[in-house]
Design a protein around this motif. Sequence first.
Motif, PDB file in Angstrom:
ATOM      1  N   LYS A  25     -10.923  -5.968  -4.803  1.00 27.91           N
ATOM      2  CA  LYS A  25     -10.611  -4.818  -3.946  1.00 27.91           C
ATOM      3  C   LYS A  25      -9.221  -4.272  -4.268  1.00 27.91           C
ATOM      4  O   LYS A  25      -9.034  -3.063  -4.431  1.00 27.91           O
ATOM      5  CB  LYS A  25     -10.686  -5.239  -2.473  1.00 27.91           C
ATOM      6  CG  LYS A  25     -10.252  -4.186  -1.491  1.00 27.91           C
ATOM      7  CD  LYS A  25     -10.280  -4.776  -0.089  1.00 27.91           C
ATOM      8  CE  LYS A  25      -9.746  -3.836   0.953  1.00 27.91           C
ATOM      9  NZ  LYS A  25      -9.777  -4.448   2.291  1.00 27.91           N
ATOM     10  N   THR A  26      -8.247  -5.153  -4.369  1.00 28.71           N
ATOM     11  CA  THR A  26      -6.876  -4.742  -4.688  1.00 28.71           C
ATOM     12  C   THR A  26      -6.800  -4.093  -6.063  1.00 28.71           C
ATOM     13  O   THR A  26      -6.168  -3.054  -6.234  1.00 28.71           O
ATOM     14  CB  THR A  26      -5.928  -5.964  -4.623  1.00 28.71           C
ATOM     15  OG1 THR A  26      -5.972  -6.503  -3.303  1.00 28.71           O
ATOM     16  CG2 THR A  26      -4.509  -5.586  -4.983  1.00 28.71           C
ATOM     17  N   HIS A  29      -8.334  -0.625  -6.061  1.00 26.30           N
ATOM     18  CA  HIS A  29      -7.443   0.319  -5.384  1.00 26.30           C
ATOM     19  C   HIS A  29      -6.224   0.645  -6.244  1.00 26.30           C
ATOM     20  O   HIS A  29      -5.898   1.810  -6.463  1.00 26.30           O
ATOM     21  CB  HIS A  29      -7.003  -0.247  -4.035  1.00 26.30           C
ATOM     22  CG  HIS A  29      -6.057   0.647  -3.306  1.00 26.30           C
ATOM     23  ND1 HIS A  29      -4.687   0.510  -3.411  1.00 26.30           N
ATOM     24  CD2 HIS A  29      -6.271   1.708  -2.491  1.00 26.30           C
ATOM     25  CE1 HIS A  29      -4.106   1.448  -2.687  1.00 26.30           C
ATOM     26  NE2 HIS A  29      -5.038   2.181  -2.107  1.00 26.30           N
ATOM     27  N   ASN A  32      -7.231   2.388  -9.529  1.00 27.71           N
ATOM     28  CA  ASN A  32      -8.123   3.535  -9.323  1.00 27.71           C
ATOM     29  C   ASN A  32      -9.363   3.450 -10.231  1.00 27.71           C
ATOM     30  O   ASN A  32      -9.672   4.380 -10.981  1.00 27.71           O
ATOM     31  CB  ASN A  32      -7.375   4.855  -9.548  1.00 27.71           C
ATOM     32  CG  ASN A  32      -8.152   6.037  -9.009  1.00 27.71           C
ATOM     33  OD1 ASN A  32      -8.931   5.915  -8.064  1.00 27.71           O
ATOM     34  ND2 ASN A  32      -7.965   7.189  -9.632  1.00 27.71           N
ATOM     35  N   GLN A  51     -17.919  -0.624  -7.374  1.00 24.54           N
ATOM     36  CA  GLN A  51     -17.420  -0.310  -6.039  1.00 24.54           C
ATOM     37  C   GLN A  51     -18.554  -0.369  -5.019  1.00 24.54           C
ATOM     38  O   GLN A  51     -18.385  -0.862  -3.912  1.00 24.54           O
ATOM     39  CB  GLN A  51     -16.771   1.069  -6.060  1.00 24.54           C
ATOM     40  CG  GLN A  51     -16.074   1.429  -4.783  1.00 24.54           C
ATOM     41  CD  GLN A  51     -15.399   2.782  -4.890  1.00 24.54           C
ATOM     42  OE1 GLN A  51     -15.961   3.732  -5.408  1.00 24.54           O
ATOM     43  NE2 GLN A  51     -14.170   2.856  -4.413  1.00 24.54           N
TER      44      GLN A  51
END
Length: 140
Positions: A25-26, A29, A32, A51
């Motif tokens: 997840k990190t 993010h 991108n 995702q």
Amino acid sequence: MKQVADLMIKNVITLKENDSLATAKTLMHDKNIRNIPIVNDNGECVGMLTQREYLRHAFYLVSQFGTQQITKKEEQTPISKAMSKDILTIEPDIDLSTAAEFFIENKYGCLPVVENDKLVGILTPVDFVKLAHAMLIKTE
């Protein structure tokens, strides 16, 4: 530019099956990105975490443990629980037009590029959009 090797992203961000969903997840993010190839210790692509798959598993965790526990559960959950193991790969010497047809017909978000069973790159529809954009600018 005629082959997948000419267009693919070569500096691929990868994770391992035992890395946590929180790590994925990190990474998604911060970098991108929407697709992370999952490799083993030999550099072989053993799966893909998209995702969409991450979100599907995150919603499952919320439904089972509530929103208060999601961060803790993501830290405890290995990627292997959410990743897709049934993935299609492509070789770097495949013609770009063949790869483009594959994306058009199958609507995949990415294709891991493998050579001798090792991950060497990744190809996405965005790479084709960038190519088209560059070609349009060149002809103006």
